[in-house]
Design a protein around this motif. Structure first.
Motif, mmCIF file in Angstrom:
data_model
loop_
_atom_site.group_PDB
_atom_site.id
_atom_site.type_symbol
_atom_site.label_atom_id
_atom_site.label_comp_id
_atom_site.label_asym_id
_atom_site.label_seq_id
_atom_site.Cartn_x
_atom_site.Cartn_y
_atom_site.Cartn_z
ATOM 1 N N CYS A 50 0.555 -0.894 -0.018
ATOM 2 C CA CYS A 50 -0.106 -0.021 -0.171
ATOM 3 C C CYS A 50 1.361 1.272 0.107
ATOM 4 O O CYS A 50 1.717 1.269 0.832
ATOM 5 C CB CYS A 50 -1.466 0.200 0.839
ATOM 6 S SG CYS A 50 -1.556 1.241 1.078
ATOM 7 N N HIS A 52 0.660 3.781 1.180
ATOM 8 C CA HIS A 52 0.301 4.974 2.239
ATOM 9 C C HIS A 52 1.422 4.516 3.721
ATOM 10 O O HIS A 52 1.901 5.903 3.388
ATOM 11 C CB HIS A 52 -1.321 4.383 3.141
ATOM 12 C CG HIS A 52 -1.771 5.661 3.971
ATOM 13 N ND1 HIS A 52 -2.076 5.343 5.603
ATOM 14 C CD2 HIS A 52 -1.248 6.808 4.724
ATOM 15 C CE1 HIS A 52 -2.345 6.275 6.264
ATOM 16 N NE2 HIS A 52 -1.534 7.470 5.935
ATOM 17 N N ARG A 53 1.436 3.462 4.092
ATOM 18 C CA ARG A 53 2.481 3.382 5.127
ATOM 19 C C ARG A 53 3.206 1.845 4.494
ATOM 20 O O ARG A 53 4.116 1.073 5.502
ATOM 21 C CB ARG A 53 1.792 3.036 6.190
ATOM 22 C CG ARG A 53 1.574 4.476 6.774
ATOM 23 C CD ARG A 53 2.419 5.185 7.364
ATOM 24 N NE ARG A 53 1.221 5.761 8.424
ATOM 25 C CZ ARG A 53 1.514 6.631 8.307
ATOM 26 N NH1 ARG A 53 0.764 7.381 7.089
ATOM 27 N NH2 ARG A 53 0.380 7.761 9.275
ATOM 28 N N CYS A 69 -7.040 -2.246 1.775
ATOM 29 C CA CYS A 69 -5.704 -2.142 2.798
ATOM 30 C C CYS A 69 -5.890 -2.268 3.964
ATOM 31 O O CYS A 69 -7.160 -1.482 4.507
ATOM 32 C CB CYS A 69 -4.949 -1.379 2.387
ATOM 33 S SG CYS A 69 -3.490 -0.668 3.690
ATOM 34 N N PHE A 71 -5.359 -1.503 6.927
ATOM 35 C CA PHE A 71 -4.087 -0.856 7.919
ATOM 36 C C PHE A 71 -5.201 0.804 8.014
ATOM 37 O O PHE A 71 -5.380 1.084 9.459
ATOM 38 C CB PHE A 71 -3.074 -0.312 7.614
ATOM 39 C CG PHE A 71 -1.599 0.439 8.594
ATOM 40 C CD1 PHE A 71 -2.382 0.992 9.894
ATOM 41 C CD2 PHE A 71 -0.395 0.126 8.295
ATOM 42 C CE1 PHE A 71 -1.694 0.704 10.802
ATOM 43 C CE2 PHE A 71 0.397 1.217 9.411
ATOM 44 C CZ PHE A 71 -0.710 1.345 10.741
ATOM 45 N N HIS A 72 -5.519 1.354 6.679
ATOM 46 C CA HIS A 72 -6.728 2.550 7.428
ATOM 47 C C HIS A 72 -7.230 2.714 5.927
ATOM 48 O O HIS A 72 -7.871 3.825 5.860
ATOM 49 C CB HIS A 72 -5.643 3.934 7.596
ATOM 50 C CG HIS A 72 -4.164 3.953 7.887
ATOM 51 N ND1 HIS A 72 -2.959 3.632 7.504
ATOM 52 C CD2 HIS A 72 -4.207 4.509 8.716
ATOM 53 C CE1 HIS A 72 -2.362 3.156 8.620
ATOM 54 N NE2 HIS A 72 -2.252 3.922 9.287
ATOM 55 N N TRP A 74 -7.850 1.905 3.047
ATOM 56 C CA TRP A 74 -8.142 2.574 1.249
ATOM 57 C C TRP A 74 -7.942 1.402 0.288
ATOM 58 O O TRP A 74 -8.144 0.333 0.832
ATOM 59 C CB TRP A 74 -5.941 3.009 1.430
ATOM 60 C CG TRP A 74 -6.109 4.456 1.925
ATOM 61 C CD1 TRP A 74 -6.957 5.052 3.131
ATOM 62 C CD2 TRP A 74 -4.799 5.665 1.410
ATOM 63 N NE1 TRP A 74 -5.437 6.072 3.391
ATOM 64 C CE2 TRP A 74 -4.426 6.221 2.662
ATOM 65 C CE3 TRP A 74 -3.981 5.082 0.334
ATOM 66 C CZ2 TRP A 74 -3.608 7.175 2.123
ATOM 67 C CZ3 TRP A 74 -2.500 6.631 -0.149
ATOM 68 C CH2 TRP A 74 -2.902 7.053 1.258
HETATM 69 S S1 FES Z 1 -1.238 1.436 5.068
HETATM 70 FE FE1 FES Z 1 -2.500 1.568 3.276
HETATM 71 S S2 FES Z 1 -4.863 2.760 3.917
HETATM 72 FE FE2 FES Z 1 -2.463 2.851 5.697
#
Ligand code: FES
Ligand SMILES: [Fe+2]
Length: 341
Positions: A50, A52-53, A69, A71-72, A74
């Motif tokens: 991802c 993002h992170r 994802c 994690f957050h 997305w």
């Molecule tokens: S790491 Fe994927 S949405 Fe934050």
């Protein structure tokens, strides 16, 4: 030159492993990918990361259209484009439509999925994906991971010299004696074939087919060995694919296909035999790799090692043609080889 070809199709597993909207994480040439099949039936391969992170998208849910994802939250389409950032306020002007996950080309052929890990504009025409020339009544697939480099593993697919010493099982090679072999080799697109001939082998595997089968063995880049056996209308094919997972791990996939429904009965017997066979390669390759790690040179010697030298010549030509943006020209010539095995 020691790296696997960057622009080529590599087997990433059986196509039926993605049924039911499942996602699979696969390693290919040092890259981590997530592969899946959308509701529309199309396969996809994305970098498993991802933006993002860095979270692995393969660990999140997939509804047949978007990967979420975990994690957050997305969401990404199967083309890699970002579809939603659910944590974004309506009053936030940030535009997520430009965020992308890297997609890779993926194809299905002979019951397997093939991914080209090359990034950027295509370089030359990559070797074709292996196809099966008949309708199989059944097939048997065994995968085995080898802790050895891609090159060392691929050499075992073209090396006649190791067979008598490594694959000395009764069912494959009943005779313990080395015998003189004379075979004609011919260049084909991105590889070479050992020309079709009436086999004289006493192997019980061939005898199952009855009659005198014709055998043709083709090697082609990047690491594909296609053995086609035919006796009249009966077909058996034994395909072996090498896939670079990382610099020191290679997947060997062996697929046996047959056209005769009666052979389906032998499947429970054939699987452990195939495992045994591949395990023999796995053990010597892993031990040889340790020697190459201490000193990476090889002495390629005699006509039995010419196919190994041809592998490196084919690979160099593919790399040079790719860099120069020109068509691949097979550097090999038809010739007869003699060795004892
Ligand atoms: S790491 Fe994927 S949405 Fe934050
Ligand atoms: Fe082998």
């Amino acid at each position: 030159m020691r790296q696997p070809l960057p622009s080529a199709w590599y087997c990433v597993g059986p196509a039926d492993s993605l049924s039911g909207g499942r996602l699979r994480a696969v390693a290919l040439n040092g890259e981590q990918m997530v592969i899946g099949r959308g509701k529309d039936g199309a396969f996809f391969a994305l970098r498993d990361r991802c933006p993002h992170r860095g979270m692995a998208l393969s660990k999140g849910p997939f509804d047949g259209q978007t990967l979420m994802c975990p994690f957050h939250g997305w969401r990404f389409g199967t083309d890699g484009g970002c579809r939603d950032v659910p944590t974004l306020s309506e009053h936030d002007a940030a535009d997520f439509s430009r965020i992308r996950v890297q997609p890779f080309p993926i194809r299905e052929s002979a019951g397997f999925l093939w991914v080209n890990p090359h990034l950027g504009a295509p370089v030359g025409e990559p070797p074709a994906v292996p196809e099966l020339g008949f309708k199989p009544a059944g097939s048997l697939v065994v995968e085995l991971e080898v802790e050895a480099s891609f090159d060392l593993t691929v050499l075992s697919l073209v090396d006649p010299g190791h067979v008598a010493f490594v694959h000395d099982t009764w069912w494959f090679r009943p005779s313990k004696q080395l015998r003189e072999k004379v075979k004609i080799f011919e260049p084909v697109m991105h590889g070479f074939t050992m020309a079709s001939h009436a086999t004289t082998t006493s192997s019980p595997v061939y005898r199952l087919l009855g009659g005198v089968p014709e055998v043709e063995i083709e090697f082609r880049l990047p690491g594909v060995r296609l053995e086609r056996i035919r006796a009249g209308e009966k077909h058996v094919a034994n395909y072996t694919f090498a896939t670079p997972l990382s610099s020191n791990r290679t997947m060997l996939t062996n697929a046996l296909y047959w056209s005769m429904p009666a052979l389906n009965l032998l499947k429970p017997v054939a699987r452990p035999l195939m495992r045994q066979f591949l395990g023999q390669d796995q053990r010597v390759l892993q031990d040889a790799q340790k020697g190459l790690d201490r000193k990476p040179t090889m002495v390629l010697f005699g006509q039995g090692d010419l196919p190994s030298q041809w592998y490196f010549r084919l690979k160099r030509e593919a790399l040079e043609a790719g860099l120069a943006g020109r068509t691949f020209v097979n550097p090999l010539e038809r010739r007869e080889l003699r060795w004892r095995s």
